[in-house]
Design a protein around this motif. Structure first.
Motif, PDB file in Angstrom:
ATOM      1  N   HIS A 143      37.856  47.834  45.842  1.00  0.00           N
ATOM      2  CA  HIS A 143      36.500  47.265  46.016  1.00  0.00           C
ATOM      3  C   HIS A 143      36.564  45.911  45.113  1.00  0.00           C
ATOM      4  O   HIS A 143      37.145  45.992  44.231  1.00  0.00           O
ATOM      5  N   CYS A 144      35.679  44.890  45.423  1.00  0.00           N
ATOM      6  CA  CYS A 144      35.717  43.859  44.730  1.00  0.00           C
ATOM      7  C   CYS A 144      34.563  43.278  43.905  1.00  0.00           C
ATOM      8  O   CYS A 144      33.386  43.723  44.294  1.00  0.00           O
ATOM      9  N   ASP A 145      34.749  42.990  42.828  1.00  0.00           N
ATOM     10  CA  ASP A 145      33.762  42.316  42.035  1.00  0.00           C
ATOM     11  C   ASP A 145      33.408  40.965  42.593  1.00  0.00           C
ATOM     12  O   ASP A 145      34.297  39.983  42.637  1.00  0.00           O
ATOM     13  N   GLU A 147      31.769  38.450  41.928  1.00  0.00           N
ATOM     14  CA  GLU A 147      31.466  37.025  41.168  1.00  0.00           C
ATOM     15  C   GLU A 147      33.099  36.705  40.770  1.00  0.00           C
ATOM     16  O   GLU A 147      33.503  35.635  40.933  1.00  0.00           O
ATOM     17  N   LYS A 148      33.736  37.536  40.252  1.00  0.00           N
ATOM     18  CA  LYS A 148      35.216  37.376  39.588  1.00  0.00           C
ATOM     19  C   LYS A 148      36.066  37.323  41.159  1.00  0.00           C
ATOM     20  O   LYS A 148      37.406  36.922  40.603  1.00  0.00           O
ATOM     21  N   THR A 150      38.074  39.903  41.657  1.00  0.00           N
ATOM     22  CA  THR A 150      38.888  40.969  41.262  1.00  0.00           C
ATOM     23  C   THR A 150      38.457  42.086  41.545  1.00  0.00           C
ATOM     24  O   THR A 150      37.390  42.504  41.848  1.00  0.00           O
ATOM     25  N   LEU A 152      37.380  46.039  41.116  1.00  0.00           N
ATOM     26  CA  LEU A 152      36.410  46.847  40.138  1.00  0.00           C
ATOM     27  C   LEU A 152      37.438  48.032  39.574  1.00  0.00           C
ATOM     28  O   LEU A 152      38.010  48.626  40.464  1.00  0.00           O
ATOM     29  N   GLU A 160      38.879  51.053  41.881  1.00  0.00           N
ATOM     30  CA  GLU A 160      37.824  51.615  42.600  1.00  0.00           C
ATOM     31  C   GLU A 160      38.620  51.331  44.097  1.00  0.00           C
ATOM     32  O   GLU A 160      38.528  50.215  44.696  1.00  0.00           O
TER      33      GLU A 160
END
Length: 362
Positions: A143-145, A147-148, A150, A152, A160
Motif C-alpha cells: 500500500h502506498c503513501d 503523498e510520498k 513510498t 506504508l 502494509e
C-alpha cells in the motif's frame, strides 16, 4: 592462376571477417520475441546510484558506448538519468533511437489502477515519450503513501501489504500502454515460474524479458530453461554478486544477510582471468553473456565502466565454462530474498520458497 588464388584468399579472409562481425553482433545484442527489437547484452545498472552521481555517470557511460540503461522508480534516480540522456542527445552524441531504456513499475504501484499513473510520472522524469522495456519490478504489492509515493509501514516495522495483487489485470493495462506507444516491450522481474505461467496463459503480448538475480553462485538453471521454452530473454542483476549490497541493506533497512559472496576473489575466477589477461569481473560477465544472458552491472567508476564493456574480444573455452557452472550453489546462493522489507514473506505472491522456520535464511 595466381590471380585466382589471390581472389580465393581475399574471399576467404572476407568470409572470416563477416563471420567474426556476425558473431560479435550476436554477442552484443539479443533479439526480443514478438517485436524483434535488439536489446544490448551489457547495460548500465543504476541501483544504489544517487542522483547527484548518476547523471554524470550515465553521460560518461553513453560516451563510452553504453546504449542500454536500466533504472526503476524505486531507485529514485530517473530524473537525473533523464537529464543525462537529454543532454547527450542535445549535444549531438546520438539519438533516442540509439538507446535502450528500461524502467519498472514499483511495488507501491503494483495494481492495474496505478500502472498509467506511475508510467506517466516515470516518462516525465526520464523526459522520454516511451521506454524500450517496462517491467513489473516485484511480484508482490505494498500500500502506498499517496503523498510520498513510498510504502506504508506499520508501527511494528512491518510493511502494509496489498494482498489483492493481481498480475494479469496489471499486465493487461501494460499491454494497453504498449498499444498506445509509451512502452515498446514488456517484461517481469523477480517472478517465479508459476507466476510467469499465469501471465503467459492470459496475455496478448507475452512477457519478453525476465530480470532476476543471477550470478556464478546462483545460476537459476531451471528458471532459465523455462524462459528459453517461452522465448523470454533473461537479464541478470547482481552479475558480480553485488559487492556493495550488504552495506546498503545494513544502512537502509538494518538488515544483514548471514552470508555474502566474494565472487571476484574466487581462485577459480582469478585463474581464468589471468589466462585471458582479463579481470575477474570481465570473466563473470563474459560467462553470462556468452550464454545469451543480458547483464546490467552497476558502476560509478569510469575505469570499471570501460572494464565491464570489455568482454567481447575473447571467448571462454568449454572447459572454463564448465568450471564456472560448477560454482552454482542453487537456492543457497541467493542474495536478494527481499526480507529486508519486514513481513513481505506473508504476501500471497511472495515469489520465493523459504525453507525451515527461520525466514531470514536465503
Amino acid at each position: 592462376m595466381k590471380c585466382g588464388i589471390q581472389l580465393r584468399c581475399i574471399s576467404n579472409i572476407s568470409l572470416r571477417y563477416i563471420s567474426f562481425y556476425s558473431r560479435l553482433r550476436k554477442m552484443k545484442f539479443v533479439t526480443l520475441s514478438q517485436t524483434k527489437n535488439l536489446m544490448p547484452t551489457v547495460g548500465l545498472g543504476t541501483w544504489q546510484a544517487p542522483p547527484e552521481v548518476i547523471e554524470t555517470v550515465v553521460y560518461k557511460a553513453l560516451d563510452l558506448g553504453y546504449r542500454h540503461i536500466d533504472t526503476a522508480f524505486n531507485y529514485n534516480n530517473e530524473e537525473a538519468i533523464g537529464n543525462a540522456i537529454k543532454k547527450w542527445i542535445s549535444d549531438g552524441k546520438g539519438t533516442r533511437q540509439d538507446l535502450f531504456i528500461t524502467t519498472k513499475l514499483p511495488h507501491v504501484g503494483n495494481r492495474a489502477s496505478d500502472v498509467k499513473k506511475f508510467l506517466e510520472l516515470q516518462l516525465r522524469r526520464l523526459q522520454l515519450d516511451y521506454v524500450d522495456l517496462y517491467l513489473i519490478h516485484v511480484a508482490f504489492g505494498f500500500h502506498c503513501d499517496p503523498e510520498k509515493l513510498t510504502p506504508l509501514v506499520k508501527p511494528n516495522g512491518e510493511y502494509e501489504l496489498d494482498m489483492d495483487t493481481n498480475h494479469v489485470e496489471t499486465w493487461r493495462v501494460m499491454e494497453q500502454c504498449k498499444q498506445e506507444g509509451r512502452i515498446r516491450n514488456l517484461g517481469l522481474s523477480n517472478f517465479n515460474e508459476d507466476q510467469i505461467s499465469k501471465i503467459v496463459k492470459e496475455a496478448t503480448v507475452k512477457p519478453q524479458v525476465l530480470q532476476v538475480e543471477l550470478h556464478a553462485y546462483f545460476q537459476q538453471m531451471a528458471l532459465r530453461k523455462f524462459c528459453d521454452e517461452h522465448d523470454i530473454i533473461v537479464t541478470a542483476y547482481a552479475p558480480l554478486g553485488s559487492p556493495g549490497a550488504k552495506d546498503h541493506f545494513v544502512s537502509k533497512y538494518n538488515y544483514s544477510p548471514d552470508t555474502f559472496p566474494d565472487l571476484l576473489g574466487l581462485p577459480e575466477i582469478k585463474q581464468i582471468a589471468e589466462k585471458h589477461s582479463k579481470t575477474p569481473a570481465q570473466i563473470l560477465l563474459r560467462f553470462l553473456v556468452q550464454q545469451q544472458i543480458v547483464v546490467i552491472p552497476k558502476s560509478t567508476s569510469e575505469h570499471r565502466l570501460k572494464e565491464n564493456m570489455g568482454i567481447y574480444d575473447f571467448e571462454l573455452l568449454p572447459a572454463e565454462v564448465n568450471v564456472l557452472k560448477k560454482l552454482d550453489k542453487g537456492e543457497k546462493g541467493r542474495i536478494f530474498n527481499f526480507l529486508f522489507w519486514k513481513g513481505v514473506e506473508k504476501h500471497p505472491e511472495y515469489p520465493f520458497k523459504l525453507s525451515g522456520l527461520d525466514a531470514t535464511q536465503t
